[in-house]
Design a protein around this motif. Structure first.
Motif, PDB file in Angstrom:
ATOM      1  N   ILE A   1      -9.353  -6.522  10.399  1.00 12.57           N
ATOM      2  CA  ILE A   1     -10.127  -6.906   9.503  1.00 12.57           C
ATOM      3  C   ILE A   1     -10.411  -8.231   9.428  1.00 12.57           C
ATOM      4  N   VAL A   2     -11.391  -8.763   9.698  1.00 12.94           N
ATOM      5  CA  VAL A   2     -11.657 -10.379   9.841  1.00 12.94           C
ATOM      6  C   VAL A   2     -12.956 -10.592   9.083  1.00 12.94           C
ATOM      7  N   ASN A   3     -13.319  -9.843   8.099  1.00 14.09           N
ATOM      8  CA  ASN A   3     -14.522 -10.459   7.184  1.00 14.09           C
ATOM      9  C   ASN A   3     -14.009 -11.567   6.267  1.00 14.09           C
ATOM     10  N   VAL A   4     -15.028 -12.229   5.763  1.00 11.56           N
ATOM     11  CA  VAL A   4     -14.846 -13.093   4.686  1.00 11.56           C
ATOM     12  C   VAL A   4     -15.065 -12.680   3.243  1.00 11.56           C
ATOM     13  N   CYS A   5     -13.928 -13.045   2.578  1.00 10.87           N
ATOM     14  CA  CYS A   5     -14.111 -12.786   1.013  1.00 10.87           C
ATOM     15  C   CYS A   5     -13.759 -14.014   0.152  1.00 10.87           C
ATOM     16  N   ARG A   6     -14.722 -14.538  -0.601  1.00  9.72           N
ATOM     17  CA  ARG A   6     -14.486 -15.869  -1.159  1.00  9.72           C
ATOM     18  C   ARG A   6     -13.664 -15.668  -2.339  1.00  9.72           C
ATOM     19  N   CYS A   7     -13.825 -14.644  -3.220  1.00 10.39           N
ATOM     20  CA  CYS A   7     -13.036 -14.103  -4.400  1.00 10.39           C
ATOM     21  C   CYS A   7     -11.716 -13.983  -3.733  1.00 10.39           C
ATOM     22  N   ALA A   8     -11.400 -13.978  -2.730  1.00 13.20           N
ATOM     23  CA  ALA A   8     -10.113 -13.800  -1.844  1.00 13.20           C
ATOM     24  C   ALA A   8      -9.338 -12.489  -2.510  1.00 13.20           C
ATOM     25  N   THR A   9     -10.178 -11.159  -2.470  1.00  7.96           N
ATOM     26  CA  THR A   9      -9.478 -10.154  -2.689  1.00  7.96           C
ATOM     27  C   THR A   9      -8.473  -9.403  -1.664  1.00  7.96           C
ATOM     28  N   TYR A  10      -8.253 -10.321  -0.635  1.00  3.78           N
ATOM     29  CA  TYR A  10      -7.374  -9.543   0.370  1.00  3.78           C
ATOM     30  C   TYR A  10      -6.095  -8.957  -0.155  1.00  3.78           C
ATOM     31  N   TYR A  11      -5.476  -9.250  -1.098  1.00 11.66           N
ATOM     32  CA  TYR A  11      -4.164  -8.703  -1.439  1.00 11.66           C
ATOM     33  C   TYR A  11      -4.384  -7.201  -1.821  1.00 11.66           C
ATOM     34  N   ARG A  12      -5.517  -7.063  -2.573  1.00  8.17           N
ATOM     35  CA  ARG A  12      -5.702  -5.691  -3.096  1.00  8.17           C
ATOM     36  C   ARG A  12      -6.435  -4.967  -1.981  1.00  8.17           C
ATOM     37  N   MET A  13      -7.257  -5.545  -1.008  1.00  6.41           N
ATOM     38  CA  MET A  13      -7.951  -4.911  -0.107  1.00  6.41           C
ATOM     39  C   MET A  13      -6.858  -4.289   0.938  1.00  6.41           C
ATOM     40  N   ARG A  14      -5.735  -4.855   1.234  1.00  2.96           N
ATOM     41  CA  ARG A  14      -4.734  -4.373   1.950  1.00  2.96           C
ATOM     42  C   ARG A  14      -4.198  -3.278   1.375  1.00  2.96           C
ATOM     43  N   LYS A  15      -3.764  -3.081   0.323  1.00  2.54           N
ATOM     44  CA  LYS A  15      -3.367  -2.067  -0.417  1.00  2.54           C
ATOM     45  C   LYS A  15      -4.331  -1.046  -0.408  1.00  2.54           C
ATOM     46  N   ALA A  16      -5.402  -1.280  -0.616  1.00  3.79           N
ATOM     47  CA  ALA A  16      -6.448  -0.235  -0.405  1.00  3.79           C
ATOM     48  C   ALA A  16      -6.669   0.420   0.822  1.00  3.79           C
ATOM     49  N   ILE A  17      -6.551  -0.254   1.656  1.00  4.87           N
ATOM     50  CA  ILE A  17      -6.734   0.174   3.250  1.00  4.87           C
ATOM     51  C   ILE A  17      -5.628   1.106   3.443  1.00  4.87           C
ATOM     52  N   HIS A  18      -4.400   0.829   3.066  1.00  6.65           N
ATOM     53  CA  HIS A  18      -3.274   1.824   3.388  1.00  6.65           C
ATOM     54  C   HIS A  18      -3.401   2.920   2.442  1.00  6.65           C
ATOM     55  N   ARG A  19      -3.933   2.836   1.105  1.00  3.71           N
ATOM     56  CA  ARG A  19      -4.086   4.013   0.449  1.00  3.71           C
ATOM     57  C   ARG A  19      -5.261   5.009   1.029  1.00  3.71           C
ATOM     58  N   ALA A  20      -6.373   4.208   1.527  1.00  4.29           N
ATOM     59  CA  ALA A  20      -7.368   4.989   1.939  1.00  4.29           C
ATOM     60  C   ALA A  20      -6.825   5.742   3.211  1.00  4.29           C
ATOM     61  N   ALA A  21      -6.016   5.269   4.144  1.00  2.00           N
ATOM     62  CA  ALA A  21      -5.440   5.998   5.305  1.00  2.00           C
ATOM     63  C   ALA A  21      -4.708   7.211   4.704  1.00  2.00           C
ATOM     64  N   ALA A  22      -3.895   6.905   3.559  1.00  2.00           N
ATOM     65  CA  ALA A  22      -3.281   8.056   2.994  1.00  2.00           C
ATOM     66  C   ALA A  22      -4.135   9.355   2.611  1.00  2.00           C
ATOM     67  N   ILE A  23      -5.377   8.878   1.833  1.00  2.00           N
ATOM     68  CA  ILE A  23      -6.135   9.713   1.416  1.00  2.00           C
ATOM     69  C   ILE A  23      -6.799  10.613   2.330  1.00  2.00           C
ATOM     70  N   LYS A  24      -7.272   9.944   3.607  1.00  2.00           N
ATOM     71  CA  LYS A  24      -7.868  10.467   4.548  1.00  2.00           C
ATOM     72  C   LYS A  24      -7.042  11.391   5.290  1.00  2.00           C
ATOM     73  N   GLN A  25      -5.686  10.987   5.415  1.00  2.00           N
ATOM     74  CA  GLN A  25      -4.613  12.018   5.981  1.00  2.00           C
ATOM     75  C   GLN A  25      -4.727  13.040   5.099  1.00  2.00           C
ATOM     76  N   GLU A  26      -4.459  13.175   3.831  1.00  2.30           N
ATOM     77  CA  GLU A  26      -4.475  14.407   3.078  1.00  2.30           C
ATOM     78  C   GLU A  26      -5.356  15.309   3.100  1.00  2.30           C
ATOM     79  N   THR A  27      -6.722  14.822   3.245  1.00  2.00           N
ATOM     80  CA  THR A  27      -7.923  15.560   3.138  1.00  2.00           C
ATOM     81  C   THR A  27      -8.334  16.121   4.293  1.00  2.00           C
ATOM     82  N   ARG A  28      -7.458  15.787   5.278  1.00  2.00           N
ATOM     83  CA  ARG A  28      -7.725  16.268   6.657  1.00  2.00           C
ATOM     84  C   ARG A  28      -7.483  17.831   7.034  1.00  2.00           C
TER      85      ARG A  28
END
Lengths: 155, 722
Positions: free
Chosen positions: A128-155
């Protein structure tokens, strides 16, 4: 030049200069504005879409190469009212600030999860090498892990 | 901030009136008193931000109630990511007695009449509207209740209200139903506001009201705007510093496919075409001529930004630091520098404009709706009231959209073809025509007493302009203030218990545009002062946290600063030692009356600085939305880290570089701290600044940690250890 492709499940045919970046076809002709212009040189990732399942930066992809391909934009990531796990995770972590770069990040993340369903922090840093000037990276990292978990559950 | 400059009970609104009266008096006074007045004004401005100048009396300009019982809140402040729309919805919902889901916040078009005379900036939107918006919402609620009482034939006192439904004697009416029957409103006296403890939404981590749109990629930004029958424009912009437009050869461009018209103006040349590609291709074919006076290099700029050059302005003074620091072997001196910084917001500047006869409509991402309107009206030679500015969501603001010549250019192109025209910067133009964060140079001096405490300290800052030259401020303020308020933001000594201290601002006018960049001078000034404080503490053999605490005065500002310093140190488990290759670094700042302290945990990996964790304690007074206060801290910390560690523009043969992301190195996912822990203190009960203050401490905190790991004191941004 006439070019035909499938975008968000719909067949489209456009007649434009063959070297027109796909981004402008998507935004200006097909009126799908969720894919953003950031730099025009594939350096920021704001225009990330999926072409045949691969994350691609649409600003540096000439429309002539889209012939016969299947394209997904942020508008096609959700199905009706049902959000994609990545969008759901983004909501739950309240990631966006200005929001401009977020579709690109969500598209990049959705593609990553197809390849690496449970990414490590290192996987996230490397992919994940896109640019975010508001610098929301901290929450994005958490959201990526959460998305992985949601995807796993709904599989 | 010093006790000397503290003006208690000096309300924001009063300041705005008073300063207007004050200017004449001050300009008429003699030179000797001018220095004192300057410092008085400097102190006042340091504590007071102009926040909102607009309508506070007419609820109908603010709220629209629909038949479906929804409230549309027309916001004169724009949403650029800072969460203002969410905070305003919370505040309005509580006083209107509706659920927050019933409120939709939209940008007020200038034609709506709800127009802010100031900007969206300075971290003032929520603090500035806190009182007026609550009063407006409470008044609106009472208006609807009075109408309902009439319609229901009961006394107002018998009504109860819940979620926008008014009930009395077994009957119910929605706000929407009541409003439908009213043709003329009577605005009652402002009713008493609810006690804060009774609020259901204020103070809660309500999800952002724009969350779903942003997750779906809805077309809400300036660059997404369209108008029927719209054409595409492109403007040729100066390729280098100091370039003045001197005509162009447009013959080749005019013949290119899709070109509708070449638009030649005295100050620029542009093209209108049927598609974006046609406009861009034609622009490339235009041969513009530019005159320049000299060739600029980075070294020329650095030579200009030097303490000791130009005119010094003492903006803060207590005791006699000048005498104590005049000479002597025991004087400790240090220098610091920061580079030219770019805004680099992701959405480029531009506008969609339609000029029809003597009327104009502009859709645009702007932080200055009224100013944009005025500039367009002036250029077109039409009345301001005939220009309707429709603000959109901003794809980042950060101060970049406090100048909007792009609105004027789009309007001129539209007028030339009689159709709507969309015209935007490309990325290279964004980087080369930015209104940059000015470079700075700092010289600090101090003398310690026998116990190692600071006997005298002086901060000198040389900076390019921030506020001066901005159309937002009257030229009158320039000679009066002397020093640029924006340049020394965060530059004052906040340790008021030190017996002798002063701050001196040295103004430099640079040959390219420098201006507002989120937090203005705060990041660089705090980098310098708080690195120096760390050096002094180590020299004195004291713990840097205790050392700071011991030198802060006991007034309200001091008490709040001490409480965030203690909270950050405690939450981080502050220890001044290297453990497992990791060191902590500490720094604190006060900006727009909001104190903030940060502790970072840093290691050196592969000869690179790695920030693992940031603990941040902030006291915004009252957090209307604690989750969004956190979000602002997280973003500001990483943006500040990015500017401190990586970002830098250079000048080569008058051309500004880099011109693209990547070469303009910014923090990415891999550079962001994995842990950010935010502690929110609320010590005043009134919301204050949030969006910028947490940018202050991060740079110095990182540099202080690096010193513990390497023994090297890094004195220049971007930090380099290799």
């Amino acid at each position: 030049m006439e070019v035909s492709f499938l975008i968000n499940g719909v067949s489209q045919r456009v007649d434009v200069d063959a070297d027109t970046p796909l981004l402008w076809v998507i935004r200006d002709i097909l009126d799908l504005k969720g894919t953003k212009f950031g730099c025009g040189k594939a350096a920021c990732g704001a225009c990330t879409i999926h072409i045949d399942g691969e994350a691609v930066r649409a600003c540096a992809y000439a429309v002539k190469f889209a012939e016969g391909k299947s394209i997904t934009t942020i508008e096609g990531l959700s199905v009706g009212d049902k959000l994609h796990p990545v969008q759901q995770a983004w909501m739950e972590e309240v990631v966006p600030q200005c929001g401009y770069c977020q579709p690109g990040f969500m598209m990049a993340t959705a593609a990553l999860l197809e390849k690496i369903p449970q990414p490590t922090d290192q996987d996230i840093d490397d992919n994940i090498v896109n640019v975010c000037r508001c610098a929301t990276y901290y929450r994005m990292r958490k959201a990526i892990h959460r998305a992985a978990a949601i995807k796993q559950e709904t599989r | 901030m010093s006790t000397e400059n503290k003006k208690k009970g000096f309300s924001r609104r009063k300041f705005l009136t008073r300063s207007a009266i004050g200017l004449g008096v001050i300009l008429g006074s003699g030179y000797l008193s001018r220095n004192l007045i300057r410092r008085y004004l400097a102190g006042a401005i340091n504590e007071l931000e102009p926040s909102y100048q607009g309508n506070t009396k007419s609820p109908s300009l603010w709220f629209e109630i629909t038949a479906a019982n929804e409230i549309i809140l027309h916001s004169p402040k724009v949403e650029m990511g800072q969460g203002t729309f969410t905070g305003l919805a919370q505040i309005a919902a509580d006083e209107l007695e509706v659920d927050i889901s019933q409120i939709q916040v939209v940008h007020a078009a200038s034609a709506s009449g709800n127009l802010d005379g100031l900007s969206t900036g300075g971290s003032t939107s929520i603090s500035g509207l806190w009182q007026p918006l609550r009063e407006l919402a409470a008044t609106m609620r009472e208006m609807v209740k009075q109408a309902a009482a009439q319609q229901m034939g009961v006394d107002v006192a018998e009504l109860s209200v819940n979620n926008g439904v008014i009930t009395a004697a077994g009957k119910s009416l929605t706000y929407g139903a009541v409003v439908k029957e009213v043709s003329e409103w009577v605005v009652p006296k402002t009713p008493p506001l609810k006690p804060i403890k009774d609020y259901k939404f204020v103070g809660k981590p309500v999800p952002r009201v724009d969350l779903r749109d942003k997750v779906l990629g809805a077309p809400i930004f300036g660059m997404d705007a369209t108008m029927p029958d719209m054409l595409f424009g492109a403007v040729v912009r100066p390729p280098m510093i100091g370039a003045t437009y001197a005509g162009a050869d447009t013959a080749a461009a005019a013949k290119m496919p899709g070109v509708v018209k070449i638009v030649s103006e005295p100050d620029f040349v542009g093209v209108v075409a049927t598609s974006r590609m046609a406009a861009e291709n034609a622009k490339q074919a235009i041969q513009a001529n530019w005159t320049t006076e000299k060739s600029w290099q980075t070294a020329d700029i650095e030579a200009m930004i030097k303490v000791g050059q130009g005119t010094p302005y003492v903006i803060q003074k207590s005791g006699n630091a000048q005498r104590l620091l005049a000479a002597g072997e025991d004087i400790i001196t240090a220098e610091f520098k920061s580079p030219i910084g770019a805004h680099a917001q992701l959405e480029p500047n531009g506008a969609v404009a339609f000029v029809e006869g003597d009327k104009a409509t502009i859709m645009i991402s702007t932080q200055v709706v009224k100013l944009t309107r005025g500039e367009v009206a002036k250029r077109l030679g039409i009345a301001e009231e005939n220009v309707n500015i429709q603000p959109t969501f901003l794809g980042g603001g950060f101060g970049r959209r406090l100048h909007t010549p792009n609105a004027v250019q789009a309007a001129v192109l539209s007028k030339a073809v009689g159709k709507p025209v969309k015209c935007f910067f490309d990325r290279q133009e964004e980087f080369q025509n930015d209104t940059f964060r000015p470079p700075t140079h700092h010289v600090l001096k101090a003398k310690l007493d026998a116990d190692g405490m600071i006997a005298a300290i002086e901060h000198n800052v040389s900076s390019g302009d921030v506020m001066f030259g901005s159309p937002m401020f009257p030229a009158l303020a320039e000679p009066l203030l002397g020093a640029d308020v924006g340049a020394w933001r965060g530059g004052m000594i906040q340790y008021g218990a030190i017996p002798n201290y002063q701050t001196i601002s040295w103004r430099v006018k640079l040959p390219f545009a420098t201006s507002w960049w989120r937090s203005l001078g705060l990041l660089a000034n705090t980098f310098a002062i708080e690195s120096f404080m760390d050096e002094l503490a180590l020299k004195a053999g004291k713990d840097p946290v205790e050392y700071r605490l011991a030198q802060i005065q006991d007034d309200e500002a001091g008490t709040r600063l001490k409480s965030v310093i203690r909270a950050a140190a405690e939450k981080a488990g502050w220890r001044d030692e290297v453990v497992d290759g990791r060191a902590m670094g500490f720094a604190a700042s006060t900006d727009a009356q909001t104190p903030c302290a940060q502790v970072v945990e840093v290691s050196i990996e592969n000869e690179e600085i790695k920030v693992h964790k940031v603990t941040c304690a902030i006291d915004p007074g009252l957090a209307v939305n604690p989750d969004q206060v956190r979000a602002q801290c997280e973003g500001a910390i990483i943006m500040g880290l990015s500017a401190t560690m990586y970002e830098q523009m250079i000048v080569k043969d008058s051309v500004l570089y880099p011109t693209i992301y990547g070469p303009y190195r910014m923090a990415l996912m891999r550079d962001a701290p994995r842990e950010i822990d935010v502690v929110i203190l609320e010590n005043t009960g009134v919301p204050g600044a949030v969006g910028e203050p947490p940018l202050g401490p991060i740079g110095a905190a990182i540099a202080n940690a690096v010193f513990r790991l390497t023994g090297r004191r890094l004195r220049e941004m971007p930090l380099a250890i290799a």
